[in-house]
Write an enzyme that holds these catalytic residues in place. Structure first.
Site, mmCIF file in Angstrom:
data_model
loop_
_atom_site.group_PDB
_atom_site.id
_atom_site.type_symbol
_atom_site.label_atom_id
_atom_site.label_comp_id
_atom_site.label_asym_id
_atom_site.label_seq_id
_atom_site.Cartn_x
_atom_site.Cartn_y
_atom_site.Cartn_z
ATOM 1 N N CYS A 97 112.708 -39.822 138.587
ATOM 2 C CA CYS A 97 114.047 -39.887 138.549
ATOM 3 C C CYS A 97 114.837 -39.617 137.331
ATOM 4 O O CYS A 97 116.301 -39.776 137.268
ATOM 5 C CB CYS A 97 114.219 -41.243 139.148
ATOM 6 S SG CYS A 97 113.653 -42.674 138.327
ATOM 7 N N ARG B 190 121.401 -34.754 142.950
ATOM 8 C CA ARG B 190 122.201 -35.989 143.022
ATOM 9 C C ARG B 190 123.745 -35.658 143.570
ATOM 10 O O ARG B 190 124.258 -36.271 144.166
ATOM 11 C CB ARG B 190 121.866 -36.833 141.582
ATOM 12 C CG ARG B 190 120.886 -37.337 141.376
ATOM 13 C CD ARG B 190 120.572 -38.609 142.385
ATOM 14 N NE ARG B 190 121.552 -39.679 142.232
ATOM 15 C CZ ARG B 190 121.597 -40.550 141.277
ATOM 16 N NH1 ARG B 190 120.572 -40.469 140.246
ATOM 17 N NH2 ARG B 190 122.554 -41.405 141.278
ATOM 18 N N ASP C 40 108.083 -43.268 137.513
ATOM 19 C CA ASP C 40 109.316 -43.608 136.971
ATOM 20 C C ASP C 40 108.681 -44.383 135.345
ATOM 21 O O ASP C 40 107.565 -44.507 135.335
ATOM 22 C CB ASP C 40 109.987 -44.850 137.752
ATOM 23 C CG ASP C 40 111.164 -45.256 137.221
ATOM 24 O OD1 ASP C 40 111.591 -44.524 136.602
ATOM 25 O OD2 ASP C 40 111.940 -46.118 137.745
ATOM 26 N N GLN D 231 119.241 -42.184 144.799
ATOM 27 C CA GLN D 231 118.010 -41.205 144.090
ATOM 28 C C GLN D 231 117.158 -40.512 145.290
ATOM 29 O O GLN D 231 116.872 -39.385 145.266
ATOM 30 C CB GLN D 231 117.407 -42.013 143.179
ATOM 31 C CG GLN D 231 116.284 -41.189 142.328
ATOM 32 C CD GLN D 231 116.678 -39.897 141.724
ATOM 33 O OE1 GLN D 231 117.749 -40.067 140.763
ATOM 34 N NE2 GLN D 231 116.417 -38.812 141.691
ATOM 35 N N HIS E 282 117.421 -48.066 144.769
ATOM 36 C CA HIS E 282 117.941 -47.067 144.260
ATOM 37 C C HIS E 282 118.157 -45.838 145.373
ATOM 38 O O HIS E 282 117.633 -44.916 145.311
ATOM 39 C CB HIS E 282 117.249 -46.385 143.055
ATOM 40 C CG HIS E 282 118.164 -45.519 142.029
ATOM 41 N ND1 HIS E 282 119.266 -45.317 142.636
ATOM 42 C CD2 HIS E 282 117.951 -45.015 141.223
ATOM 43 C CE1 HIS E 282 119.932 -44.572 141.668
ATOM 44 N NE2 HIS E 282 118.919 -44.138 140.790
ATOM 45 N N ARG F 55 126.794 -49.576 140.259
ATOM 46 C CA ARG F 55 125.678 -49.775 139.727
ATOM 47 C C ARG F 55 125.552 -50.853 138.924
ATOM 48 O O ARG F 55 126.091 -51.229 137.999
ATOM 49 C CB ARG F 55 125.353 -48.620 138.542
ATOM 50 C CG ARG F 55 124.195 -48.505 137.961
ATOM 51 C CD ARG F 55 124.006 -46.951 137.188
ATOM 52 N NE ARG F 55 122.959 -46.771 136.457
ATOM 53 C CZ ARG F 55 121.948 -46.019 136.799
ATOM 54 N NH1 ARG F 55 122.099 -45.563 138.043
ATOM 55 N NH2 ARG F 55 120.952 -46.068 136.198
#
Length: 306
Positions: free
Chosen positions: A260, A288, A220, A135, A132, A105
């Site tokens: 997310c 997830r 987001d 996700q 990402h 990450r």
């Protein structure tokens, strides 16, 4: 056999991605029924390199490895030679001698690609400034669980043309649905990513038009990690793009809302939106774990039936 990496959704075929979604649902149902009795990763280790902070990513990957009978190592720049300037490729070669897979990450997607090119064990993108994909596995899993197949449906992304938006564009390509992107001028996603998606993606400026009759709405935060100094300007530029209950009313009656997380109530969403039954963000966050279990299993063991 060549090492498989998961840096974007394009690293797997559409058929492999559909398999992952169904496998994730099967793993989730098995966990509910039997508990964490399926432990295929005995003595396997996942290295988790974090240059960006996280809640959901760390907990989901670490829990996934634990429930699968393996082990996860948390590594930050403070704890490794990466923080002291060791070349990325050198770290990749060293860790590949010791662990079975690596999750990263970080900021630079190019740096992630450099790492993966030197690694002989699978490398997973747990977020970069450009993408990402983990996700999106959870998002498509949630959509599929609640509404069946997503092919031919329509989703709308409202907000910045950021890493999440880029991954939604790739998802539209791979899972064959229509995506509307509603963003202010100057905040569009990368043109090359848009061009590759062709007619599957359409740009909008007016959120009222963008959400009309769509199956799914997602957004987001307006200022992501590293953009805190832009917060005030972004709040002004995005002020008309807040997702509210009234905005969802313009979509299909069975519309779903995804985020997310973390969410900033009163900014990109209304104060009460996450309490609306159309918002399924807690199921999305929990998925997830299951989507990443399916991904890890696929990268390390290949397809598993049942």
């Amino acid at each position: 056999m060549a090492t498989r990496h998961f840096l974007t959704l394009l690293d797997l075929s559409p058929e492999e991605l559909r398999y992952l979604i169904q496998r994730a649902i099967s793993i989730k149902n098995g966990l509910k029924t039997h508990g964490p009795t399926y432990t295929p990763f005995a003595n396997r280790t996942l290295a988790m390199i974090f240059e960006k902070s996280s809640t959901r990513t760390r907990v989901s990957f670490e829990t996934a490895m634990a429930q699968f009978g393996g082990h996860a190592l948390f590594l930050s720049p403070r704890d490794t030679q990466l923080g002291r300037g060791e070349p990325i490729a050198d770290t990749a070669r060293v860790l590949a001698e010791m662990v079975d897979a690596v999750m990263i990450r970080t900021f630079s997607h190019q740096g992630l690609e450099t790492y993966a090119a030197a690694s002989t064990v699978p490398v997973i993108n747990a977020l970069t400034d450009d993408y990402h994909p983990c996700q999106l596995l959870a998002d498509i899993m949630t959509w599929t669980e609640l509404r069946g197949g997503v092919k031919g449906r329509t989703a709308v992304w409202i907000g910045d043309g950021n890493n999440m938006c880029h991954s939604w564009i790739n998802a539209a390509r791979q899972f064959d649905f229509q995506l509307r992107i509603c963003c202010p001028e100057g905040y569009e996603p990368r043109q090359d990513i848009l061009d590759a998606a062709g007619e599957r993606v359409t740009l909008y400026r007016d959120p009222q038009q963008a959400v009309a009759d769509v199956d799914l709405v997602t957004t987001d935060v307006w200022a992501s990690m590293g953009q805190e100094e832009e917060q005030a300007r972004r709040q002004a530029d995005f002020a008309d793009l807040q997702v509210t209950e009234a905005l969802l009313d313009r979509a299909r009656e069975d519309v779903l809302f995804l985020h997310c997380l973390p969410a900033h109530r009163g900014e990109e969403i209304s104060e009460t939106l996450l309490d609306d039954p159309r918002a399924v963000v807690w199921q999305e966050a929990g998925n997830r774990l299951h989507a990443q279990k399916a991904l890890l299993e696929f990268l390390l063991l290949g397809r598993v039936e049942g």
